[in-house]
Design a protein around this motif. Structure first.
Motif, mmCIF file in Angstrom:
data_model
loop_
_atom_site.group_PDB
_atom_site.id
_atom_site.type_symbol
_atom_site.label_atom_id
_atom_site.label_comp_id
_atom_site.label_asym_id
_atom_site.label_seq_id
_atom_site.Cartn_x
_atom_site.Cartn_y
_atom_site.Cartn_z
ATOM 1 N N UNK A 151 19.557 -1.248 -14.450
ATOM 2 C CA UNK A 151 18.710 -1.532 -12.167
ATOM 3 C C UNK A 151 17.256 -1.730 -12.930
ATOM 4 N N UNK A 152 16.665 -0.743 -13.471
ATOM 5 C CA UNK A 152 15.537 -0.729 -13.437
ATOM 6 C C UNK A 152 14.493 -1.171 -14.444
ATOM 7 N N UNK A 153 13.960 -2.252 -13.685
ATOM 8 C CA UNK A 153 12.914 -3.334 -14.926
ATOM 9 C C UNK A 153 11.286 -3.271 -14.323
ATOM 10 N N UNK A 154 11.076 -1.964 -12.888
ATOM 11 C CA UNK A 154 9.190 -1.391 -12.951
ATOM 12 C C UNK A 154 9.654 -0.794 -11.575
ATOM 13 N N UNK A 155 8.833 -0.188 -11.317
ATOM 14 C CA UNK A 155 7.895 0.618 -10.455
ATOM 15 C C UNK A 155 6.663 0.532 -9.156
ATOM 16 N N UNK A 156 6.761 0.686 -7.884
ATOM 17 C CA UNK A 156 5.523 1.273 -7.669
ATOM 18 C C UNK A 156 5.169 1.949 -6.896
ATOM 19 N N UNK A 157 3.867 2.429 -6.403
ATOM 20 C CA UNK A 157 3.432 3.733 -6.100
ATOM 21 C C UNK A 157 2.615 3.545 -4.506
ATOM 22 N N UNK A 158 2.531 4.485 -3.275
ATOM 23 C CA UNK A 158 1.486 4.179 -2.574
ATOM 24 C C UNK A 158 0.895 5.906 -2.617
ATOM 25 N N UNK A 159 -0.148 6.378 -2.422
ATOM 26 C CA UNK A 159 -0.314 7.681 -1.674
ATOM 27 C C UNK A 159 -0.405 7.881 -0.526
ATOM 28 N N UNK A 160 -0.021 9.101 0.556
ATOM 29 C CA UNK A 160 -0.378 9.085 1.969
ATOM 30 C C UNK A 160 -0.814 10.214 2.252
#
Lengths: 168, 264
Positions: free
Chosen positions: B112-121
């Protein structure tokens, strides 16, 4: 009367069936306290299987390797001495086989005398720990040990070795 | 034309800069591998902050695809109050790092996992970096290769089998050779690494096109300098071929390096 003649044999048979359906009695399970003492004796290594624990999930056709014939593992002999307690001494004579326990002599001990799951081979600060896979029984005079290698970087099991010993 | 060229140049520069801000250890990873993100937030609203929290999400390149559901990381908390588990570790000026294993973080299967993204906050969400996405997971499939070691991860005390699949050879010598032995050279953990021992003439065996040799580093007949810590080994297959005159020539494959893992 004719009905009675037809019903009577059926009723007799049904009664016999019900009477014979009483619970069967089984012998008690072997006393687990004998497990540790059953390990004591002279053993010879019969087989060594190496498994790559990361291979299966990648659908690799190369998951295990039978190392038994690659090195002369069947020359490896292990003697476990001691009473029926949780520890004793051991002596390994590898012959031309690779060592599977780092030190050839030392003390062995199990984690639980009645229901042992792991056995440790100890010589000073050097310990080789293995899981006990199966116990020797009267109908099967062999036992299995599994050595698990964990990748310290990922904390996951990377590979295992399955050793099977038979009584000399 | 000049404007289009300038626009392309600026776009390329922007992409290069974005990629340069994020690095991964290891560089490639599957959904089941632990990976450490290191990100430099210089030039973003998060620059100069004394603490940073990650906001991470799966399948950043797809939306509404049942095969790849979008999920937030289980450490995220709420936007106005990030959880402590999302707090990143300082890794230098404006640099932060975070370690995770995708299947555990997103509660999804590798399929179910193709890729990911993120941000810092910031913890309260008053400041945030741009999105960093998408970063693909390596597929969990077996790929046959010319050289392969078994098991894939090995320690210095392990039984190691190195394999050569001649059916995958691309050079003439390797595809035509009859392997006879393997040479293994061990390297220490120095910088640069130094060869500290060689194991010659490790016998080979074959099963079809695959030739193999097996050894145990710590039980091999090599003498290592005291206190040596082995970091890796290189191996090559040696053998013979018949040249155009029918004479036998000795040949070797190229060398392949395998790092030792710390297994216990």
């Amino acid at each position: 009367m004719k009905i009675f003649r037809n019903i009577f044999p059926i009723a007799v048979m049904a009664t016999l069936v019900f009477v014979n359906c009483s619970p069967e009695e089984y012998d008690a399970l072997p006393d687990s306290g004998n497990v540790t003492s059953s390990l004591i004796g002279n053993w010879t290594l019969r087989s060594v299987i190496q498994k790559d624990e990361g291979a299966e999930i990648k659908n690799s056709p190369f998951v295990t390797t039978d190392l038994t014939s690659i090195f002369p593992y069947t020359q490896y002999k292990l003697t476990l001495d001691g009473a029926s307690g949780a520890s004793g001494t051991y002596t390994a004579v590898p012959g031309a086989s690779p060592k599977i326990i780092r030190s050839n002599t030392g003390k062995w001990e199990v984690d639980d005398v009645k229901n042992p799951k792991t056995i440790s081979f100890i010589n000073g600060t050097d310990t080789t720990k293995m899981q006990i896979g199966s116990y020797p029984r009267s109908f099967n005079s062999s036992f299995k040990l599994r050595q698990t290698k964990v990748d310290l970087a990922t904390k996951k099991v990377a590979l295992t070795y399955d050793y099977e010993f038979v009584k000399q | 034309m000049k404007k289009i060229f300038l626009l392309l140049l600026i776009t390329a520069f922007a992409f290069a800069r974005t990629n340069a801000q994020v690095s991964f250890g290891p560089p490639t990873f599957t959904a089941i591998d632990p990976v450490t993100i290191t990100v430099d937030v210089t030039g973003t609203p998060m620059a100069g902050e004394t603490e940073a929290y990650i906001w991470i999400f799966s399948n950043a390149s797809v939306s509404g695809n049942a095969a790849y559901p979008n999920k937030d990381g289980n450490v995220n908390g709420s936007w106005g109050n990030s959880s402590d588990a999302a707090k990143m570790t300082a890794a230098g000026t404006n640099k932060w790092k975070f370690t995770f294993t995708a299947t555990e973080l997103f509660g999804q299967t590798p399929a179910q996992l193709k890729d990911f993204g993120f941000l810092l906050k910031s913890k309260t969400g008053s400041k945030q970096s741009p999105d960093y996405k998408p970063y693909a997971f390596e597929p969990l499939i077996f790929t046959p290769t010319l050289f392969r070691n078994f098991p894939a991860k090995v320690g210095v005390e392990d039984v190691i089998t190195v394999n050569l699949d001649k059916s995958l050879a691309t050079d003439v010598n390797t595809s035509r050779m009859t392997p006879a032995s393997v040479t293994v050279t061990f390297y220490n953990d120095g910088n640069p690494a130094v060869a500290v021992g060689t194991l010659n003439n490790v016998p080979v065996r074959n099963n079809g096109s695959i030739w193999s040799a097996t050894f145990i580093p710590t039980q091999a007949t090599i003498v290592l300098p005291g206190g040596t810590k082995l970091k890796s080994f290189k191996y090559k297959f040696n053998g013979t071929i018949l040249d155009t005159d029918g004479k036998t020539s000795n040949v070797s494959t190229s060398e392949t390096e395998v790092p030792f893992s710390d297994l216990k």
